[in-house]
Each structure stands twice: as C-alpha cells, then as structure tokens.
Design a protein around this motif. Structure first.
Motif, PDB file in Angstrom:
ATOM      1  N   GLN A  48      -0.380   3.764  -8.089  1.00  0.00           N
ATOM      2  CA  GLN A  48      -0.715   4.738  -9.009  1.00  0.00           C
ATOM      3  C   GLN A  48      -0.380   6.392  -8.571  1.00  0.00           C
ATOM      4  OE1 GLN A  48      -4.597   4.094 -10.364  1.00  0.00           O
ATOM      5  NE2 GLN A  48      -4.120   2.340 -11.687  1.00  0.00           N
TER       6      GLN A  48
ATOM      7  N   THR B 203      -0.259  -0.465   2.554  1.00  0.00           N
ATOM      8  CA  THR B 203       0.970  -0.358   1.374  1.00  0.00           C
ATOM      9  C   THR B 203       1.067  -1.459   0.616  1.00  0.00           C
ATOM     10  OG1 THR B 203       1.865   1.466   2.876  1.00  0.00           O
ATOM     11  CG2 THR B 203       3.355   0.698   0.798  1.00  0.00           C
TER      12      THR B 203
ATOM     13  N   GLU C 121       8.046  -1.721  13.415  1.00  0.00           N
ATOM     14  CA  GLU C 121       7.136  -2.380  12.461  1.00  0.00           C
ATOM     15  C   GLU C 121       6.523  -3.599  12.974  1.00  0.00           C
ATOM     16  OE1 GLU C 121       4.888  -1.735   9.893  1.00  0.00           O
ATOM     17  OE2 GLU C 121       4.189  -3.884  10.369  1.00  0.00           O
TER      18      GLU C 121
HETATM   19  C1  LIG Z   1      -6.516  -1.907  -2.767  1.00  0.00           C
HETATM   20  C2  LIG Z   1      -5.704  -0.705  -2.385  1.00  0.00           C
HETATM   21  C3  LIG Z   1      -5.190   0.191  -3.773  1.00  0.00           C
HETATM   22  C4  LIG Z   1      -4.523   1.323  -3.516  1.00  0.00           C
HETATM   23  N1  LIG Z   1      -4.058   1.875  -4.459  1.00  0.00           N
HETATM   24  C5  LIG Z   1      -3.375   3.329  -4.375  1.00  0.00           C
HETATM   25  C6  LIG Z   1      -2.756   3.866  -5.486  1.00  0.00           C
HETATM   26  O1  LIG Z   1      -3.075   3.303  -6.529  1.00  0.00           O
HETATM   27  N2  LIG Z   1      -2.218   5.064  -5.286  1.00  0.00           N
HETATM   28  C7  LIG Z   1      -2.186   5.739  -3.978  1.00  0.00           C
HETATM   29  O2  LIG Z   1      -1.440   6.396  -3.759  1.00  0.00           O
HETATM   30  N3  LIG Z   1      -2.768   4.995  -2.881  1.00  0.00           N
HETATM   31  C8  LIG Z   1      -3.574   3.907  -3.208  1.00  0.00           C
HETATM   32  N4  LIG Z   1      -3.813   3.178  -1.918  1.00  0.00           N
HETATM   33  C9  LIG Z   1      -3.616   3.855  -0.488  1.00  0.00           C
HETATM   34  C10 LIG Z   1      -2.513   3.566  -0.076  1.00  0.00           C
HETATM   35  O3  LIG Z   1      -2.129   2.230  -0.187  1.00  0.00           O
HETATM   36  C11 LIG Z   1      -2.476   3.932   1.389  1.00  0.00           C
HETATM   37  O4  LIG Z   1      -2.964   5.353   1.533  1.00  0.00           O
HETATM   38  C12 LIG Z   1      -1.068   3.845   1.952  1.00  0.00           C
HETATM   39  O5  LIG Z   1      -0.470   2.709   1.871  1.00  0.00           O
HETATM   40  C13 LIG Z   1      -1.185   4.317   3.470  1.00  0.00           C
HETATM   41  O6  LIG Z   1       0.181   4.001   4.142  1.00  0.00           O
HETATM   42  P1  LIG Z   1       0.425   3.933   5.494  1.00  0.00           P
HETATM   43  O7  LIG Z   1       1.984   3.929   5.787  1.00  0.00           O
HETATM   44  O8  LIG Z   1      -0.365   5.310   6.083  1.00  0.00           O
HETATM   45  O9  LIG Z   1      -0.371   2.800   6.201  1.00  0.00           O
HETATM   46  P2  LIG Z   1      -0.006   1.159   6.076  1.00  0.00           P
HETATM   47  O10 LIG Z   1       0.758   0.786   4.775  1.00  0.00           O
HETATM   48  O11 LIG Z   1      -1.132   0.370   6.643  1.00  0.00           O
HETATM   49  O12 LIG Z   1       1.299   1.097   7.067  1.00  0.00           O
HETATM   50  C14 LIG Z   1       1.141   1.032   8.628  1.00  0.00           C
HETATM   51  C15 LIG Z   1       1.976   0.022   9.081  1.00  0.00           C
HETATM   52  O13 LIG Z   1       1.695   0.339  10.479  1.00  0.00           O
HETATM   53  C16 LIG Z   1       1.969  -0.944  11.258  1.00  0.00           C
HETATM   54  N5  LIG Z   1       1.567  -0.773  12.528  1.00  0.00           N
HETATM   55  C17 LIG Z   1      -0.082  -0.583  13.063  1.00  0.00           C
HETATM   56  N6  LIG Z   1       0.036  -0.280  14.355  1.00  0.00           N
HETATM   57  C18 LIG Z   1       1.543  -0.501  14.848  1.00  0.00           C
HETATM   58  C19 LIG Z   1       1.930  -0.637  16.021  1.00  0.00           C
HETATM   59  N7  LIG Z   1       1.232  -0.491  17.018  1.00  0.00           N
HETATM   60  N8  LIG Z   1       3.294  -0.865  16.341  1.00  0.00           N
HETATM   61  C20 LIG Z   1       4.051  -1.324  14.965  1.00  0.00           C
HETATM   62  N9  LIG Z   1       3.559  -1.216  13.910  1.00  0.00           N
HETATM   63  C21 LIG Z   1       2.221  -0.860  13.665  1.00  0.00           C
HETATM   64  C22 LIG Z   1       1.324  -1.861  10.515  1.00  0.00           C
HETATM   65  O14 LIG Z   1       1.555  -3.239  10.326  1.00  0.00           O
HETATM   66  C23 LIG Z   1       1.563  -1.195   8.784  1.00  0.00           C
HETATM   67  O15 LIG Z   1       2.716  -1.917   8.340  1.00  0.00           O
HETATM   68  C24 LIG Z   1      -4.509   2.071  -1.965  1.00  0.00           C
HETATM   69  C25 LIG Z   1      -5.008   1.301  -0.936  1.00  0.00           C
HETATM   70  C26 LIG Z   1      -5.789   0.040  -1.107  1.00  0.00           C
HETATM   71  C27 LIG Z   1      -6.201  -0.713   0.047  1.00  0.00           C
END
Ligand SMILES: Cc1cc2nc3c(=O)[nH]c(=O)nc-3n(C[C@H](O)[C@H](O)[C@H](O)COP(=O)(O)OP(=O)(O)OC[C@H]3O[C@@H](n4cnc5c(N)ncnc54)[C@H](O)[C@@H]3O)c2cc1C
Length: 128
Positions: free
Chosen positions: A56, A50, A41
């Motif tokens: 929700q 996240t 990370e």
């Molecule tokens: C305001 C808001 C409200 C939401 N509410 C909901 C909800 O109620 N229910 C629901 O199901 N979903 C909800 N979502 C959607 C949900 O939050 C996302 O779909 C989910 O968190 C995505 O997770 P992820 O692990 O794919 O991405 P992320 O959480 O963005 O994780 C990606 C990680 O990769 C890291 N990273 C990126 N590039 C690199 C690299 N080159 N090297 C090392 N690390 C790296 C970043 O730092 C980050 O920590 C919401 C989103 C938003 C914006």
C-alpha cells in the motif's frame, strides 16, 4: 541470487540486499549511468520483508519532504511497466477514510488540509 555464479573482480558500487531498497538503489544508480554496480542478495530477490509487504502506498505523509518522496515513488511506479516491459501490479486507486465519530472527522479534515497544503490533489472530505 542463489546458486553458483562468478562475481566480477571489481565493482564501483556493491549494494547488499535485494529488497525494495536495494533494488531501487541499483535501479537509480543504473539510471545515473553507473554501469558496474552490482547487487548481492543472499537468498532470492525481494524474499525479505519486501515479500510480506501489502504494497500500500499512501500519498499523504506527515511531512512535506516525505510526501514529495512518495510523490516521486508514485510517478516511478506509474512509469515502470512502460519503461521495463515488466508488469508491476501497480494500481493507483486511492483510498477511503470513514469517520465514525466527531474526533475522527476532525482528524480527517486536518489530513485533508495537509493534503491540499502538500499538493495532493485527489483528497476530499464529505461530512455526512
Ligand atoms: C506484513 C508487512 C506488511 C507491510 N506492508 C507495507 C505496505 O503496505 N506499504 C509499505 O510501504 N510498506 C509495508 N511494509 C514495510 C515494507 O515491506 C518494508 O519497509 C520494506 O520491504 C523494507 O525493504 P528493505 O529493502 O529495506 O528490506 P528487505 O525487503 O528485508 O530486504 C533486505 C534484503 O537483504 C538481504 N540481505 C540481508 N543481509 C544480507 C547479506 N549479508 N548479504 C546479502 N543479502 C542480505 C535479505 O535477504 C533481504 O532480501 C510491510 C511490512 C510487513 C512485514
């Protein structure tokens, strides 16, 4: 993880990104016995999208497969605190949809029919 740390020279799996997807991937790899997987990370765990999530979790989705996936997630969230000893904040509360017109009531009734079809047992429509 931030700060200085030494990385292993070899890992069978490298997960990039510690959001919900990366953490879940690493968790499930570990559960399947992959002992040398690592997660990288760039910032802080869960600090990406996240962190913004309202967290929700709607049980009913548009397709049976997505609904099955969410069903698994819900059972996992329910067990996670017991398994890990770490509080997750998971509250299994359900939700309430209110129809303020006929079209909306039709939509909700369709949702209810889908919920029964997909085996979601906690839905019910009350028409007033
Ligand atoms: C305001 C808001 C409200 C939401 N509410 C909901 C909800 O109620 N229910 C629901 O199901 N979903 C909800 N979502 C959607 C949900 O939050 C996302 O779909 C989910 O968190 C995505 O997770 P992820 O692990 O794919 O991405 P992320 O959480 O963005 O994780 C990606 C990680 O990769 C890291 N990273 C990126 N590039 C690199 C690299 N080159 N090297 C090392 N690390 C790296 C970043 O730092 C980050 O920590 C919401 C989103 C938003 C914006």
């Amino acid at each position: 993880m931030t700060g200085e740390m030494s990385l292993p020279k070899h890992a069978s799996v490298v997960v990039i990104g510690g959001g919900i997807m990366g953490c879940s991937t690493l968790y499930h790899l570990a559960k399947q016995g992959v002992q040398d997987a690592i997660l990288l990370e760039r910032n802080q765990l869960t600090s990406g999208t996240t962190w913004h999530s309202a967290a929700q979790v709607r049980a009913l989705r548009g397709t049976r497969n997505l609904t099955e996936l969410i069903r698994y997630s819900i059972s996992l969230y329910t067990e996670l605190e017991r398994e890990t000893g770490q509080a997750t904040g998971w509250i299994n509360q359900g939700s309430l949809s209110i129809a303020t017109n006929e079209d909306r009531l039709t939509h909700i009734k369709r949702q209810e029919a889908l919920a029964h079809l997909y085996g979601c047992d906690r839905s019910g429509v009350v028409a007033g």
